[in-house]
Design a protein around this motif. Structure first.
Motif, PDB file in Angstrom:
ATOM      1  N   GLN A 236     -53.923  29.235  24.266  1.00 29.57           N
ATOM      2  CA  GLN A 236     -54.420  29.379  25.541  1.00 29.57           C
ATOM      3  C   GLN A 236     -53.273  29.895  26.771  1.00 29.57           C
ATOM      4  O   GLN A 236     -53.585  30.429  27.661  1.00 29.57           O
ATOM      5  CB  GLN A 236     -54.544  27.722  26.076  1.00 29.57           C
ATOM      6  CG  GLN A 236     -55.656  27.714  27.054  1.00 29.57           C
ATOM      7  CD  GLN A 236     -55.816  26.269  27.440  1.00 29.57           C
ATOM      8  OE1 GLN A 236     -54.867  25.284  27.064  1.00 29.57           O
ATOM      9  NE2 GLN A 236     -56.926  25.755  28.099  1.00 29.57           N
ATOM     10  N   ASN A 237     -51.913  29.728  26.315  1.00 30.73           N
ATOM     11  CA  ASN A 237     -50.962  29.952  27.206  1.00 30.73           C
ATOM     12  C   ASN A 237     -50.240  31.256  27.031  1.00 30.73           C
ATOM     13  O   ASN A 237     -49.319  31.617  27.879  1.00 30.73           O
ATOM     14  CB  ASN A 237     -50.008  28.829  27.336  1.00 30.73           C
ATOM     15  CG  ASN A 237     -50.597  27.699  27.871  1.00 30.73           C
ATOM     16  OD1 ASN A 237     -50.853  27.774  29.219  1.00 30.73           O
ATOM     17  ND2 ASN A 237     -51.176  26.622  27.135  1.00 30.73           N
ATOM     18  N   LEU A 238     -50.078  31.801  25.719  1.00 33.77           N
ATOM     19  CA  LEU A 238     -49.288  32.616  25.235  1.00 33.77           C
ATOM     20  C   LEU A 238     -49.792  33.962  24.542  1.00 33.77           C
ATOM     21  O   LEU A 238     -50.851  33.804  23.893  1.00 33.77           O
ATOM     22  CB  LEU A 238     -48.135  32.257  24.639  1.00 33.77           C
ATOM     23  CG  LEU A 238     -47.210  31.095  25.289  1.00 33.77           C
ATOM     24  CD1 LEU A 238     -46.454  30.535  24.079  1.00 33.77           C
ATOM     25  CD2 LEU A 238     -46.358  31.786  26.033  1.00 33.77           C
ATOM     26  N   GLU A 239     -49.488  35.090  24.794  1.00 29.29           N
ATOM     27  CA  GLU A 239     -49.652  36.192  24.013  1.00 29.29           C
ATOM     28  C   GLU A 239     -48.477  36.436  22.951  1.00 29.29           C
ATOM     29  O   GLU A 239     -47.273  36.436  23.322  1.00 29.29           O
ATOM     30  CB  GLU A 239     -49.672  37.657  24.887  1.00 29.29           C
ATOM     31  CG  GLU A 239     -50.565  37.936  26.113  1.00 29.29           C
ATOM     32  CD  GLU A 239     -51.861  38.227  25.559  1.00 29.29           C
ATOM     33  OE1 GLU A 239     -52.298  38.530  24.307  1.00 29.29           O
ATOM     34  OE2 GLU A 239     -52.824  38.294  26.593  1.00 29.29           O
ATOM     35  N   ILE A 240     -48.915  36.768  21.900  1.00 26.29           N
ATOM     36  CA  ILE A 240     -47.866  37.030  20.918  1.00 26.29           C
ATOM     37  C   ILE A 240     -47.808  38.439  20.521  1.00 26.29           C
ATOM     38  O   ILE A 240     -48.744  38.945  20.210  1.00 26.29           O
ATOM     39  CB  ILE A 240     -48.012  36.254  19.480  1.00 26.29           C
ATOM     40  CG1 ILE A 240     -48.457  34.718  19.592  1.00 26.29           C
ATOM     41  CG2 ILE A 240     -46.884  36.423  18.627  1.00 26.29           C
ATOM     42  CD1 ILE A 240     -47.366  33.662  20.349  1.00 26.29           C
ATOM     43  N   LEU A 241     -46.567  38.918  21.103  1.00 20.28           N
ATOM     44  CA  LEU A 241     -46.363  40.344  20.661  1.00 20.28           C
ATOM     45  C   LEU A 241     -45.337  40.854  19.692  1.00 20.28           C
ATOM     46  O   LEU A 241     -44.554  40.242  19.383  1.00 20.28           O
ATOM     47  CB  LEU A 241     -45.654  41.178  22.055  1.00 20.28           C
ATOM     48  CG  LEU A 241     -46.757  40.822  23.385  1.00 20.28           C
ATOM     49  CD1 LEU A 241     -46.096  41.427  24.804  1.00 20.28           C
ATOM     50  CD2 LEU A 241     -47.991  41.237  23.169  1.00 20.28           C
ATOM     51  N   VAL A 242     -45.618  42.037  18.765  1.00 24.91           N
ATOM     52  CA  VAL A 242     -44.649  42.479  18.025  1.00 24.91           C
ATOM     53  C   VAL A 242     -43.495  43.305  18.787  1.00 24.91           C
ATOM     54  O   VAL A 242     -44.083  44.324  19.515  1.00 24.91           O
ATOM     55  CB  VAL A 242     -45.502  43.380  16.907  1.00 24.91           C
ATOM     56  CG1 VAL A 242     -44.443  43.678  15.902  1.00 24.91           C
ATOM     57  CG2 VAL A 242     -46.431  42.485  16.501  1.00 24.91           C
ATOM     58  N   PRO A 243     -42.260  43.129  18.663  1.00 20.63           N
ATOM     59  CA  PRO A 243     -41.306  44.035  19.279  1.00 20.63           C
ATOM     60  C   PRO A 243     -41.345  45.372  18.996  1.00 20.63           C
ATOM     61  O   PRO A 243     -41.606  45.645  17.639  1.00 20.63           O
ATOM     62  CB  PRO A 243     -39.994  43.270  18.598  1.00 20.63           C
ATOM     63  CG  PRO A 243     -40.342  41.825  18.339  1.00 20.63           C
ATOM     64  CD  PRO A 243     -41.708  41.926  17.764  1.00 20.63           C
ATOM     65  N   ASP A 244     -41.047  46.127  19.876  1.00 18.23           N
ATOM     66  CA  ASP A 244     -40.755  47.632  19.457  1.00 18.23           C
ATOM     67  C   ASP A 244     -40.209  47.972  18.371  1.00 18.23           C
ATOM     68  O   ASP A 244     -38.980  47.235  18.177  1.00 18.23           O
ATOM     69  CB  ASP A 244     -40.307  48.320  20.684  1.00 18.23           C
ATOM     70  CG  ASP A 244     -41.153  48.669  21.844  1.00 18.23           C
ATOM     71  OD1 ASP A 244     -42.530  48.298  21.632  1.00 18.23           O
ATOM     72  OD2 ASP A 244     -40.892  49.107  23.017  1.00 18.23           O
TER      73      ASP A 244
END
Ligand code: HEM
Length: 468
Positions: free
Chosen positions: A432-440
């Motif tokens: 609900q609160n966060l996007e999980i991103l893969v670092p560059d």
């Protein structure tokens, strides 16, 4: 080898063969010898089961409810018989019953426990935001948030998510996890090695890490129990420790009583470990899957946003309206197969499995991973697909066969209800609160490590970005 035991690799005298410590080492044995395999390492014979139906039947049996002797080495009870996960026989039955009764009385399966989980889930989201979108490895706050639930039920305490005190406790288990398990286990497989001078055992087989782990846990838990003894009010037990101390007091003149302090220490140790690292690792899987499968993430975010306004946390009451979330969690439990090989049992007496002879004392274990990735039960098992648990009417459909995350029968996870509730509430708070991103520049890996019997994704570094 006694005749008519299940087939397996040729046994080299004295040595046997290499120990099988995880599902990856077990898999080739199935290819070669079939669904029931015997391996011997040193003094210990292990029968490994790969098929769902046999595993479900065998792991549930009373004559298979023992635990290997080597587990005792990790007990903080000086008598080595107390507690649940590592023990067997009358003390195990007694302690397991005590724990189940008290977890239920303290809220397992009841909605008021939801408030406590909400507090931790909210604190966890806030903690992740504090990293300011820097790439970080899975933080200890996953484990502490989970620990706080069971620790409040057990000891009426919660830790700050960045507590230094709790970090020190985790260090001892991390040291043990990072040591070579095969090496640490050698003295247990080969009892004659235990006759070597301690110093050699420490140097060659890293027994100092096992000792350090036990001492740290014993010291921490003894301190907590001692504080409870000082503050005990028999009319107002606050938590599981108080309840146990009360029973101990009431039965202190009974010579046969199984209520004793050593057993209490180990029950609390079981709860500390099994209650925190399992959920910690499952949250790691949730994060990894959200980053790895963006289509799934979009779908699940959309479902939650449709049902629950952003300014309120998802509640257990929303479950019927969130079939995709339920399917997602079930798929996480299948796909992660946390205990790739189940926790080992032993045969309590001479017995049989599918007509094969199993002598008393044989270690028996099944591969949860093999079951959860068996094409007989799962279409394209290596795809992460919550859709497999959604029926034609769009409703969640619980798996009927081929699902074994919590094992079966007498030894099955006594905290399944609590675990499912925690995973649901922690996962939905994150989604609900966060996007999980893969670092560059980081390439995701689909591989896993095995840390003291638990499967953990190798990919561990992500960015936690607040959702706009
Ligand atoms: C997703 C989370 C979890 C999973 C997948 C899981 C799975 C399992 C499995 C496979 C076993 C071994 C069963 C066997 O020996 O056949 C087990 C045992 C156990 N679990 Fe869990 N568990 C989870 C969470 C928890 C939590 C949160 C707690 C405590 C609060 C807990 C407490 C225990 C205990 C005490 C045992 C030992 C039972 C016995 O030996 O009689 N587990 N669990």
């Amino acid at each position: 080898k006694p005749s008519n035991m299940p087939p397996g690799p040729t046994e080299i005298p004295i040595l046997g063969g290499m120990p099988v410590l995880d599902e990856k080492q077990a898999h080739p044995l199935r290819e070669k010898y079939g669904d029931i395999v015997t391996v011997r390492t040193g003094a210990i014979r292990t029968v490994i089961l790969f098929d769902y139906k046999t595993s479900k039947e065998v792991m549930a049996r009373a004559d298979m409810a023992g635990r290997p002797d080597i587990f005792k080495a990790f007990s903080i009870d000086e008598q080595k018989t107390g507690g649940i996960a590592l023990s067997e026989g009358p003390q195990w039955q007694h302690d397991r019953r005590f724990m189940l009764r008290n977890l239920r009385n303290l809220g397992m399966g009841k909605t008021y426990l939801e408030d406590a989980v909400h507090v931790e889930a909210e604190a966890l989201v806030e903690d992740l935001k504090k990293y300011d979108q820097q790439p970080i490895a899975y933080p200890d706050s996953f484990r502490t948030a989970a620990l706080n639930i069971i620790w409040q039920m057990t000891a009426s305490r919660r830790y700050d998510l960045r507590s230094e005190e709790v970090k020190l406790i985790y260090e001892a288990s991390k040291d043990l996890q990072s040591s070579s398990m095969a090496l640490t286990m050698m003295p247990f497989f080969f009892p004659f090695l235990r006759k070597l001078p301690n110093i050699l055992q420490k140097i060659f087989f890293k027994q100092n890490l096992v000792d350090a782990f036990i001492e740290k846990m014993r010291a921490t838990i003894t301190k907590t129990v001692d504080e409870h003894e000082e503050q005990l009010d028999l009319d107002n037990p606050r938590d599981l420790i108080d309840e146990y101390l009360k029973e101990m007091k009431e039965q202190e003149h009974d010579k046969e009583t199984l209520y004793r302090k050593g057993a209490l220490l180990q029950i609390v140790n079981d709860l500390f470990d099994a209650g925190s690292d399992t959920i910690n690792t499952t949250i790691k899987w949730v994060v990894y899957v959200l980053a790895r499968y963006p289509q799934v993430t979009k779908k699940i975010q959309h479902e939650i946003d449709e049902v629950v306004p952003r300014d309120r946390m998802v509640s257990l009451q929303d479950k019927p309206n969130l079939p995709y979330v339920e399917a997602f969690i079930t798929e996480i439990l299948r796909f992660s197969s946390l205990t790739g090989l189940n926790v080992e049992h032993t045969a309590m007496q001479d017995t049989t499995i599918e007509g094969y002879f199993i002598p008393k004392g044989t270690v028996v274990v099944n591969s949860n991973y093999a079951i959860h990735f068996d094409p007989q039960y799962w279409d394209q098992p290596h795809n992460f697909s919550p859709e497999r648990f959604i029926d034609e009417d769009g409703k969640f459909q619980a798996p009927k066969e081929g699902f074994f995350a919590f094992s079966s029968g007498r030894r099955q996870c006594p905290a399944e209800t609590l675990a499912r509730m925690e995973v649901f509430l922690f996962a939905t708070a994150i989604i609900q609160n966060l996007e999980i991103l893969v670092p560059d520049g980081v390439q995701l890996s689909d591989d896993t490590h095995n840390l003291l019997g638990i499967r953990v994704p190798v990919s561990d570094t992500f960015i936690y970005k607040p959702r706009s």
